[in-house]
Design an enzyme around this catalytic site. Structure first.
Site, PDB file in Angstrom:
ATOM      1  N   GLU A  62       0.828  -1.215   0.000  1.00 28.02           N
ATOM      2  CA  GLU A  62       0.000   0.000   0.000  1.00 28.02           C
ATOM      3  C   GLU A  62       0.861   1.263   0.000  1.00 28.02           C
ATOM      4  O   GLU A  62       0.464   2.289  -0.541  1.00 28.02           O
ATOM      5  CB  GLU A  62      -0.951   0.011   1.192  1.00 28.02           C
ATOM      6  CG  GLU A  62      -2.087  -1.007   1.097  1.00 28.02           C
ATOM      7  CD  GLU A  62      -1.699  -2.388   1.619  1.00 28.02           C
ATOM      8  OE1 GLU A  62      -0.527  -2.593   1.997  1.00 28.02           O
ATOM      9  OE2 GLU A  62      -2.598  -3.265   1.656  1.00 28.02           O
ATOM     10  N   PHE A 124     -11.567  -8.059  13.181  1.00 31.42           N
ATOM     11  CA  PHE A 124     -10.440  -8.445  12.337  1.00 31.42           C
ATOM     12  C   PHE A 124     -10.124  -7.317  11.343  1.00 31.42           C
ATOM     13  O   PHE A 124     -10.991  -6.821  10.653  1.00 31.42           O
ATOM     14  CB  PHE A 124     -10.756  -9.738  11.576  1.00 31.42           C
ATOM     15  CG  PHE A 124      -9.663 -10.133  10.628  1.00 31.42           C
ATOM     16  CD1 PHE A 124      -8.406 -10.489  11.100  1.00 31.42           C
ATOM     17  CD2 PHE A 124      -9.878 -10.125   9.259  1.00 31.42           C
ATOM     18  CE1 PHE A 124      -7.386 -10.837  10.224  1.00 31.42           C
ATOM     19  CE2 PHE A 124      -8.864 -10.476   8.378  1.00 31.42           C
ATOM     20  CZ  PHE A 124      -7.609 -10.828   8.863  1.00 31.42           C
ATOM     21  N   GLN A 125      -8.869  -6.934  11.288  1.00 26.03           N
ATOM     22  CA  GLN A 125      -8.375  -5.858  10.422  1.00 26.03           C
ATOM     23  C   GLN A 125      -9.110  -4.541  10.654  1.00 26.03           C
ATOM     24  O   GLN A 125      -9.279  -3.742   9.743  1.00 26.03           O
ATOM     25  CB  GLN A 125      -8.424  -6.262   8.940  1.00 26.03           C
ATOM     26  CG  GLN A 125      -7.409  -7.364   8.624  1.00 26.03           C
ATOM     27  CD  GLN A 125      -7.161  -7.560   7.146  1.00 26.03           C
ATOM     28  OE1 GLN A 125      -8.049  -7.345   6.320  1.00 26.03           O
ATOM     29  NE2 GLN A 125      -5.965  -8.025   6.797  1.00 26.03           N
ATOM     30  N   LYS A 174     -17.708  -1.677   5.211  1.00 22.77           N
ATOM     31  CA  LYS A 174     -18.028  -2.704   4.210  1.00 22.77           C
ATOM     32  C   LYS A 174     -19.531  -2.778   3.953  1.00 22.77           C
ATOM     33  O   LYS A 174     -19.961  -2.959   2.804  1.00 22.77           O
ATOM     34  CB  LYS A 174     -17.490  -4.058   4.671  1.00 22.77           C
ATOM     35  CG  LYS A 174     -17.382  -5.059   3.532  1.00 22.77           C
ATOM     36  CD  LYS A 174     -16.598  -6.296   3.949  1.00 22.77           C
ATOM     37  CE  LYS A 174     -16.492  -7.272   2.791  1.00 22.77           C
ATOM     38  NZ  LYS A 174     -15.779  -8.499   3.183  1.00 22.77           N
ATOM     39  N   MET A 487      23.982   9.893   3.362  1.00 22.53           N
ATOM     40  CA  MET A 487      23.831  11.183   4.018  1.00 22.53           C
ATOM     41  C   MET A 487      24.088  11.061   5.518  1.00 22.53           C
ATOM     42  O   MET A 487      24.743  11.913   6.120  1.00 22.53           O
ATOM     43  CB  MET A 487      22.432  11.758   3.756  1.00 22.53           C
ATOM     44  CG  MET A 487      22.247  13.174   4.247  1.00 22.53           C
ATOM     45  SD  MET A 487      23.423  14.335   3.507  1.00 22.53           S
ATOM     46  CE  MET A 487      22.492  14.923   2.102  1.00 22.53           C
TER      47      MET A 487
END
Lengths: 572, 174
Positions: A62, A124-125, A174, A487
């Site tokens: 993602e 869940f999630q 959902k 760096m």
């Protein structure tokens, strides 16, 4: 899912998921980046029906999706869109959202969420992405009913792209994606609690013009505001009429062509010698669409104290935030510059400009010459960029990651066209380049898009080679490999007694990895191989990966050390 | 020099806006001394009254960053001299200490505290005023045993005459 057309008028009955997709199409979106998962599946299912109108690019993470959306937005000036599922899908977007927030990139992020009856239950999630993203979004909203979707999406686009742009997030449960509802799309046109740009005050423009007209040593600093308000032409007209030298922030880079006689280079920590030195000698400092980031100003107590400061800025919260302003001209840079140019007198500041040129020569001899045409055996990052410049027409889009190579690319890449430097400025996100370059290339397929990455940052989002492979993105990737987190190593060398704590990189064979993705590759270790390899890369019709082994312990100079004033910039 | 400022924030009535307000303070590690939220005189507009002690130039920046939030309509800051403000405090004390003629009763009278509820075990007193006033009462009652104490956030009315309605009308016509 079937569209249940009603017989009456235009009002259709759509599922929430279909409404999401239709709303995106209404907003003119034809390309989105994302990654599916449980809570966003209905939207993916709806996308399946419209793949001829709305292309979805499957990234490998993602974070890849959101950086790609950023690259797309920055190269096109349009809103970037990305899609992710709930929980980890949503949290993986956060770095990109924070990056877009600080660099004012218009994004619409759509996340799936657990069903509304499960909210707050540690399902869940499930994650509270509204709460998590609140500090780093311009606006966010949770949809729990299908009927809210068209308005939420319309509002999201309006807020993302208007005024000072930024990322917005719409989280959709959902059940709302499954629910059917009447669908009617209306573009969003405004709200009382949000004024995209303040009204330009002519009295302030007059005050600014009066200061500029009597200035002996005026100096312009410009940032991304010039690009975001599409004010490149107005900006050029302003500096050309007044003859004022102009230095840029790395977000403003490419708004003015590199070879313009009034372009005096890069501001800040690793910027050019002259603009940093002379910031503390100018009498009027005119900041345009920039926010005086600490990497630009160095020590604020010793920053341009002698100068009257004029700030052309769209965001009232930026006025006096870091640098005290004498005249604040609030408004969109395009309008402000147009009005200001009318009131300023034609002028030239030849002697003053000559001072920039003299210091530039000093920098050339001390730093630039050796960076672009080194005498040492080892290759420098600068000569790779120089070689690309020489072999191309100045119309490349450069995308960078974060670190030494980024500073080198900003310092040495040549530009003729605006929106051609895409870099993570404010947040400094390593791993930005590879996915951002993919998005940029897909946004401007006719342009040569070249990603410049260090070996460290490359490995942060290396999995997006899979996206290049699957979606056949003909982007050019240059890894400047010094087997160090360069760096940080440079700072360790200069300020931590060369104690190289965790900056040595033991790298895998990148050539083997890239070949595994079916991408053409080349490894350059000798100067004699560089020119032909760059040529081959630029001429390649497909994706191309060029790895160049550069000096392991090269440093980027000039440099304004932390806590020092810009005029204390060091050439070595 | 740090001074006490009262910040009034006018927002749309939406879920989560309080969080957006507090984030602006949290990110600069500014402690919110008190906060009160309520509806305003305009339909659909909520107001937050926030008290902090900070330097004025910092407060100015915070207020601009508040106003920058999409769903915040207006934010202003004022010194105590430019507002009329009050806080309310409730005190739960054992009923027996308030027995007629006792010292505690005299204290309650002297402070013009109101009796809200009398139960066999405890009595609830109310005192409205500035913090030092409600604190004085607290201090004086403390030796007699305070079972529970709560003080609200400051609520404040601004002295300048510009009405919220006129500000909103102007914004709506923009």
């Amino acid at each position: 899912m079937e569209t249940l057309e009603k017989n009456q008028t235009d009002i259709k009955q759509l599922t929430g998921a279909q409404a999401v997709v239709q709303s995106l199409i209404e907003e003119g979106v034809d390309l989105i980046f994302g990654y599916p998962g449980g809570a966003i599946m209905p939207v993916y299912d709806a996308l399946y029906d419209v793949d001829d109108q709305l292309e979805h690019v499957l990234t490998r993470h993602e974070q890849g999706a959101i950086h790609a959306a950023q690259g797309y937005a920055r190269s096109t000036g349009k809103v970037g869109v990305c899609l992710a599922t709930s929980g980890p899908g949503a949290t993986n977007l956060i770095t990109g959202i924070a990056d877009a927030q600080i660099d004012a990139t218009p994004l619409v992020c759509i996340t799936g969420q657990v069903a509304s009856h499960l909210l707050g239950t540690d399902a869940f999630q499930e994650t509270d992405v509204i709460g998590i993203s609140m500090p780093v979004t311009k606006w966010n909203y949770q949809v729990t009913k299908a009927s809210e979707i068209p308005k939420a999406i319309a509002k999201a686009f309006y807020i993302a792209k208007s005024g000072k742009p930024g990322p917005v997030l719409v989280d959709i449960t959902k059940d709302a994606q499954f629910e059917a509802s009447k669908y009617q799309y209306q573009p969003f046109t405004g709200m009382r609690s949000y004024l995209p740009a303040p009204q330009l005050m002519s009295s302030k423009v007059k005050e600014a013009a009066d200061l500029i007209n009597v200035a002996k040593r005026p100096f312009v600093l410009f940032g991304q505001g010039v690009i975001l308000s599409q004010a490149e032409a107005e900006f050029k007209a302003f500096i050309e009429k007044t003859g004022i030298p102009a230095g840029w922030t790395i977000l403003g880079l490419s708004a003015l062509e590199s070879d313009h006689p009034l372009n005096v280079g890069m501001l800040g920590m690793h910027g050019n010698y002259a603009p940093n030195k002379l910031t503390n000698e100018c009498d009027v400092l005119i900041a345009i669409g920039m926010r005086f980031d600490d990497r630009v100003t160095g020590n604020l107590d010793k920053y341009a104290k002698q100068a009257k400061v004029i700030h052309l800025e769209i965001d009232p919260a930026e006025i006096d935030k870091n640098v005290k302003t004498d005249v604040a001209v609030l408004g969109n840079a395009k309008e402000s510059l147009e009005a200001l140019t009318k009131l300023v007198h034609p002028n030239q500041h030849s002697d003053w400009l000559q001072r920039f040129r003299t210091l530039e020569q000093e920098e050339y001899e001390a730093v630039i010459q050796n960076e672009l045409e080194p005498k040492e055996e080892t290759l420098t990052m600068g000569e790779v960029i120089h070689q690309i410049n020489k072999a191309s027409d100045g119309k490349n889009v450069f995308v960078t990651d974060v670190g030494q190579h980024q500073m080198i690319a900003c310092r040495y890449a040549r530009f003729l066209q605006s929106k051609s430097m895409i870099t993570s400025g404010g947040l400094g996100t390593m791993g930005f380049c590879l996915p951002a370059a993919i998005g940029a290339k897909m946004g401007v397929p006719d342009k040569q898009v070249i990603g410049i990455i260090g070996d460290g940052g490359f490995q942060m989002t290396l999995q997006e080679l899979g996206t290049i492979f699957q979606s056949k993105v003909p982007v050019k990737i240059v890894v400047l490999n010094n087997e160090f987190l360069g760096m940080v190593r440079q700072w360790q060398e200069l300020f931590f007694d060369k104690r190289y704590a965790s900056t040595i990189m033991v790298n895998p064979d990148f050539q083997t990895i890239v070949k595994g993705y079916g991408i053409q590759t080349k490894l350059v270790q000798e100067r004699s191989e560089l020119q032909s390899a760059v040529q081959e890369m630029l001429e390649c019709e497909d994706a191309y990966f060029l790895e160049v082994r550069v000096g392991k312990e090269n440093n980027v100079f000039p440099m304004v050390p932390t806590g020092a004033s810009v005029s204390e910039i060091r050439l070595k | 020099m740090k001074k006490r400022f009262t910040i009034s924030v006018f927002t749309e009535d939406v879920v989560g806006i309080l969080n957006r307000v507090t984030i602006i303070f949290t990110r600069r590690k500014i402690n919110i001394e008190s906060i009160a939220a309520s509806e305003s005189e305009v339909d659909g507009v909520h107001r937050y009254t926030i008290v902090i002690t900070e330097q004025e130039d910092l407060v100015k920046k915070v207020v601009l960053q508040l106003e920058k939030q999409v769903e915040i309509i207006k934010a202003v800051y004022q010194l105590d001299k430019d507002i009329i403000y009050q806080e309310i405090a409730l005190y739960k004390v054992p009923t027996n200490v308030l027995a007629s003629g006792g010292e505690a009763e005299k204290i309650v009278r002297a402070h013009f505290a109101r009796v809200l509820s009398v139960e066999p075990e405890f009595t609830v007193l109310e005192k409205t005023g500035h913090k030092n006033e409600t604190q004085d009462l607290f201090n004086e009652l403390e030796p007699y045993g305070i079972l529970e104490f709560v003080r609200s956030g400051r609520v404040a009315i601004t002295k300048p005459m510009r009405t919220l309605k006129s500000i909103i009308t102007e914004l709506e016509n923009n």
